[in-house]
Design an enzyme around this catalytic site. Structure first.
Site, short mmCIF file in Angstrom:
data_model
loop_
_atom_site.label_atom_id
_atom_site.label_comp_id
_atom_site.label_asym_id
_atom_site.label_seq_id
_atom_site.Cartn_x
_atom_site.Cartn_y
_atom_site.Cartn_z
N SER A 74 30.76 108.96 -47.59
CA SER A 74 31.48 109.45 -46.39
C SER A 74 31.79 110.90 -46.46
O SER A 74 32.07 111.31 -47.71
CB SER A 74 32.62 108.60 -45.94
N TYR A 92 40.13 104.31 -48.85
CA TYR A 92 38.87 104.36 -48.46
C TYR A 92 38.14 105.37 -49.11
O TYR A 92 36.98 105.48 -49.57
CB TYR A 92 38.77 104.41 -46.92
P1 NAD Z 1 29.88 98.92 -39.06
O1 NAD Z 1 30.90 98.18 -39.10
O2 NAD Z 1 29.33 99.02 -37.71
O3 NAD Z 1 28.63 98.13 -39.83
C1 NAD Z 1 28.85 97.66 -41.07
C2 NAD Z 1 28.14 96.50 -41.49
O4 NAD Z 1 28.16 95.96 -42.96
C3 NAD Z 1 28.55 95.26 -40.63
O5 NAD Z 1 27.56 94.45 -40.04
C4 NAD Z 1 29.40 94.24 -41.50
O6 NAD Z 1 29.24 93.02 -41.30
C5 NAD Z 1 28.71 94.55 -42.96
N1 NAD Z 1 29.39 94.17 -44.07
C6 NAD Z 1 30.84 94.28 -44.18
N2 NAD Z 1 31.23 94.11 -45.40
C7 NAD Z 1 29.82 93.63 -45.93
C8 NAD Z 1 29.90 92.83 -47.25
N3 NAD Z 1 30.77 92.53 -48.15
N4 NAD Z 1 28.66 92.38 -47.61
C9 NAD Z 1 27.47 92.69 -46.80
N5 NAD Z 1 27.67 93.29 -45.56
C10 NAD Z 1 28.90 93.59 -45.07
O7 NAD Z 1 30.16 100.18 -39.74
P2 NAD Z 1 29.29 101.38 -39.82
O8 NAD Z 1 30.08 102.51 -39.29
O9 NAD Z 1 27.88 101.41 -39.31
O10 NAD Z 1 29.50 101.63 -41.61
C11 NAD Z 1 28.16 101.44 -42.25
C12 NAD Z 1 28.67 102.58 -43.49
O11 NAD Z 1 28.75 103.86 -43.09
C13 NAD Z 1 29.75 102.18 -44.41
O12 NAD Z 1 29.85 102.17 -45.87
C14 NAD Z 1 30.91 102.99 -43.87
O13 NAD Z 1 32.06 103.21 -44.78
C15 NAD Z 1 30.23 104.15 -43.65
N6 NAD Z 1 30.62 105.45 -42.86
C16 NAD Z 1 30.79 105.23 -41.57
C17 NAD Z 1 31.40 106.13 -40.77
C18 NAD Z 1 31.86 105.88 -39.52
O14 NAD Z 1 32.37 106.85 -38.70
N7 NAD Z 1 31.33 105.17 -38.76
C19 NAD Z 1 31.82 107.43 -41.28
C20 NAD Z 1 31.33 107.64 -42.82
C21 NAD Z 1 30.81 106.61 -43.60
#
Ligand code: NAD
Length: 255
Positions: free
Chosen positions: A141, A154
């Site tokens: 991130s 985080y």
């Molecule tokens: P999201 O919540 O839409 O998707 C995350 C998915 O991961 C969900 O389907 C959830 O069920 C699954 N998940 C959660 N815990 C889990 C576990 N223990 N085992 C298996 N699956 C699990 O969120 P997103 O934004 O798509 O996040 C994806 C990645 O991107 C994450 O690592 C997040 O930290 C990172 N990220 C997101 C953002 C943002 O702004 N959305 C920014 C930077 C990084």
């Protein structure tokens, strides 16, 4: 059918939603077969169904080391050794450091850091043994290099994912396996709906989630654009990919 990734197998964790879902969909669109893993098997199935017959759903909690080993065994037995693994599953934890409990720290470290460790431990040895090279993509991130007073735990897990990726990149180069860390800023996904907040009651947590959700939505950066950067990282073997120009503002939505 052809496509740049025809004949290649891609594993994506957290693929039931957001960035993971978009990534699985894009790789499949480019001809790959995709394993769609999520702790929420129903959402993994929904993603796989929307992709079609070249997508295989699987339910697994990335923080469970043994379950991840069984998952890797299943992938290899049923579909072969993957060329590309995207360790994407992650959860949010917001709130001041002084309000954050040890239990909350443990869960976010278990999922965001050890989840990536487990994915790399499960698949890297099998990829090395297959001698076909490949690529591991870890989703960090912008928070990995932007300190914020509201995302200390985080951000710490994401900084650790960044350095794990850099270290593995050096170690796995000899096996022809590339490793990338992707560092998105604010992306409009469901993560704001599940982010835990330290030091507040349930009602306040709901309010803060709604507020963050609206701010993320307003930023209007869709997960499909992160997926495109992931494909780019694999094809061009990039080490660290900061995704949005406004990555530095990643934490402002929590105010
Ligand atoms: P999201 O919540 O839409 O998707 C995350 C998915 O991961 C969900 O389907 C959830 O069920 C699954 N998940 C959660 N815990 C889990 C576990 N223990 N085992 C298996 N699956 C699990 O969120 P997103 O934004 O798509 O996040 C994806 C990645 O991107 C994450 O690592 C997040 O930290 C990172 N990220 C997101 C953002 C943002 O702004 N959305 C920014 C930077 C990084």
């Amino acid at each position: 059918p052809g496509g740049r990734f025809a004949g290649r197998l891609v594993v994506v964790t957290g693929a039931g939603s957001g960035i993971g879902r978009s990534t699985a969909t894009l790789f499949a669109g480019l001809g790959a077969e995709v394993v769609v893993a999520d702790i929420d098997i129903a959402s993994a199935r929904a993603t796989a169904e929307s992709i079609g017959p070249a997508a295989y759903p699987y339910g697994v909690d990335v923080s469970d080391e043994d379950a991840m080993d069984r998952f890797a065994d299943w992938v290899v037995d049923e579909h072969g050794v993957p060329e590309i693994v995207v360790n994407n599953a992650g959860i949010g934890l917001a709130g001041a450091f002084v309000d954050t409990s040890a239990k909350q720290w443990r869960r976010v470290v278990d999922v965001n850091l050890l989840g990536v460790v487990n994915g790399c431990r499960a698949f890297a040895p099998r990829m090395i043994a297959a001698r076909r090279g490949g690529h591991i993509v870890n989703i960090a991130s912008a928070a990995a290099f932007t300190p914020s007073d509201l995302l200390p735990a985080y951000s710490t897990t994401k900084a650790a994912v960044l350095m794990l990726s850099e270290s593995l990149r050096v170690e796995l180069a000899a096996a022809g396996i590339g490793v990338s860390a992707i560092c998105p800023g604010i992306v409009d996904t469901n993560i704001t709906n599940t982010t835990r907040y330290a030091g507040v009651d349930e009602l306040e947590e709901k309010r803060l989630r709604r507020q963050a959700s609206a701010a993320y939505h307003k930023r209007n950066f869709p997960p499909e654009r992160v997926a495109a950067q992931i494909v780019f990282a694999v094809e061009d073997n990039k080490a660290v990919v900061p995704v949005t120009p406004e990555a530095k503002l990643a934490h402002t939505a929590y105010r």
